[in-house]
Enzyme design. Structure first.
Site, mmCIF file in Angstrom:
data_model
loop_
_atom_site.group_PDB
_atom_site.id
_atom_site.type_symbol
_atom_site.label_atom_id
_atom_site.label_comp_id
_atom_site.label_asym_id
_atom_site.label_seq_id
_atom_site.Cartn_x
_atom_site.Cartn_y
_atom_site.Cartn_z
ATOM 1 N N ASP A 17 -14.635 -22.168 -5.117
ATOM 2 C CA ASP A 17 -15.680 -22.640 -6.018
ATOM 3 C C ASP A 17 -15.983 -24.115 -5.710
ATOM 4 O O ASP A 17 -15.360 -24.707 -4.817
ATOM 5 C CB ASP A 17 -15.271 -22.410 -7.479
ATOM 6 C CG ASP A 17 -14.067 -23.217 -7.918
ATOM 7 O OD1 ASP A 17 -13.669 -24.174 -7.205
ATOM 8 O OD2 ASP A 17 -13.508 -22.902 -8.979
ATOM 9 N N TRP A 47 -8.360 7.920 2.945
ATOM 10 C CA TRP A 47 -8.766 8.758 1.808
ATOM 11 C C TRP A 47 -9.711 9.887 2.233
ATOM 12 O O TRP A 47 -9.697 10.960 1.634
ATOM 13 C CB TRP A 47 -9.394 7.919 0.697
ATOM 14 C CG TRP A 47 -8.470 6.896 0.099
ATOM 15 C CD1 TRP A 47 -8.778 5.587 -0.163
ATOM 16 C CD2 TRP A 47 -7.119 7.056 -0.356
ATOM 17 N NE1 TRP A 47 -7.699 4.930 -0.718
ATOM 18 C CE2 TRP A 47 -6.658 5.815 -0.845
ATOM 19 C CE3 TRP A 47 -6.229 8.118 -0.365
ATOM 20 C CZ2 TRP A 47 -5.372 5.622 -1.355
ATOM 21 C CZ3 TRP A 47 -4.947 7.935 -0.865
ATOM 22 C CH2 TRP A 47 -4.544 6.705 -1.355
ATOM 23 N N THR A 59 -7.639 5.880 -5.152
ATOM 24 C CA THR A 59 -6.782 5.482 -6.271
ATOM 25 C C THR A 59 -7.561 4.551 -7.199
ATOM 26 O O THR A 59 -7.384 3.327 -7.161
ATOM 27 C CB THR A 59 -5.497 4.783 -5.764
ATOM 28 O OG1 THR A 59 -5.856 3.671 -4.940
ATOM 29 C CG2 THR A 59 -4.613 5.749 -4.999
ATOM 30 N N PRO A 60 -8.426 5.093 -8.039
ATOM 31 C CA PRO A 60 -9.207 4.256 -8.950
ATOM 32 C C PRO A 60 -8.315 3.464 -9.912
ATOM 33 O O PRO A 60 -7.269 3.927 -10.352
ATOM 34 C CB PRO A 60 -10.062 5.262 -9.725
ATOM 35 C CG PRO A 60 -10.071 6.487 -8.889
ATOM 36 C CD PRO A 60 -8.767 6.500 -8.145
ATOM 37 N N LYS A 90 0.641 11.259 -13.562
ATOM 38 C CA LYS A 90 -0.730 11.211 -13.053
ATOM 39 C C LYS A 90 -1.206 9.794 -12.752
ATOM 40 O O LYS A 90 -2.384 9.582 -12.505
ATOM 41 C CB LYS A 90 -1.699 11.865 -14.046
ATOM 42 C CG LYS A 90 -1.581 13.369 -14.108
ATOM 43 C CD LYS A 90 -2.722 13.947 -14.902
ATOM 44 C CE LYS A 90 -2.690 15.462 -14.877
ATOM 45 N NZ LYS A 90 -3.852 16.022 -15.571
#
Length: 143
Positions: A17, A47, A59-60, A90
């Site tokens: 920044d 994937w 893998t969200p 899960k």
């Protein structure tokens, strides 16, 4: 104990920044890259392949928490140290420590799922594939 994999990042001028410190969203970009790098280093196929063989499309992320400890700047080399802290039925908890040498910059924890698709195309959480978890260092199956 899960494996630990290191993903190295060199901070560029554009990552910072106007104050000359890394703009915080860049850490999340690097952490996301480190997540996939972790699986690749553990021997998990891309994937696109697991979508065909296991139905896993990725893998969200479903939750994240971060603690910023120190700043990083242009020219720094950072190590994103990644491991799986917990395997669930899960989901799993992936942990990250961003280091500059011996200096802790950031700690982050994410909950991710193994995503698949319903017949209508909607995303669904799938049971953690045993073969992937074992490649990543899980020694026993989750009940």
């Amino acid at each position: 104990m899960s494996k630990e994999v290191i993903y190295t990042v060199r901070v560029e001028f554009g990552d910072c920044d106007p104050a000359g410190i890394v703009w915080f969203p860049n850490f999340f970009r690097w952490i996301d890259a480190a997540s996939r790098h972790f699986f690749a280093e553990c021997g998990v196929p891309r994937w696109e392949e697991t979508a065909q063989t296991l139905g896993v499309i990725g893998t969200p992320l479903v939750d994240t928490q971060a603690r910023f400890v120190a700043t990083a700047s242009y020219g720094d080399t950072l190590e994103v140290r990644t491991s799986v802290r917990e395997w669930r039925s899960k989901s799993f908890v992936q942990a990250y420590r961003v280091m500059r040498g011996d200096t802790l910059i950031l700690e982050c924890q994410e909950v991710r799922i193994f995503g698949g698709k319903h017949a209508d195309g909607r995303l669904r959480a799938m049971p953690v594939p045993d073969e992937i978890a074992r490649l990543c260092g899980r020694e026993t199956d989750v009940a």
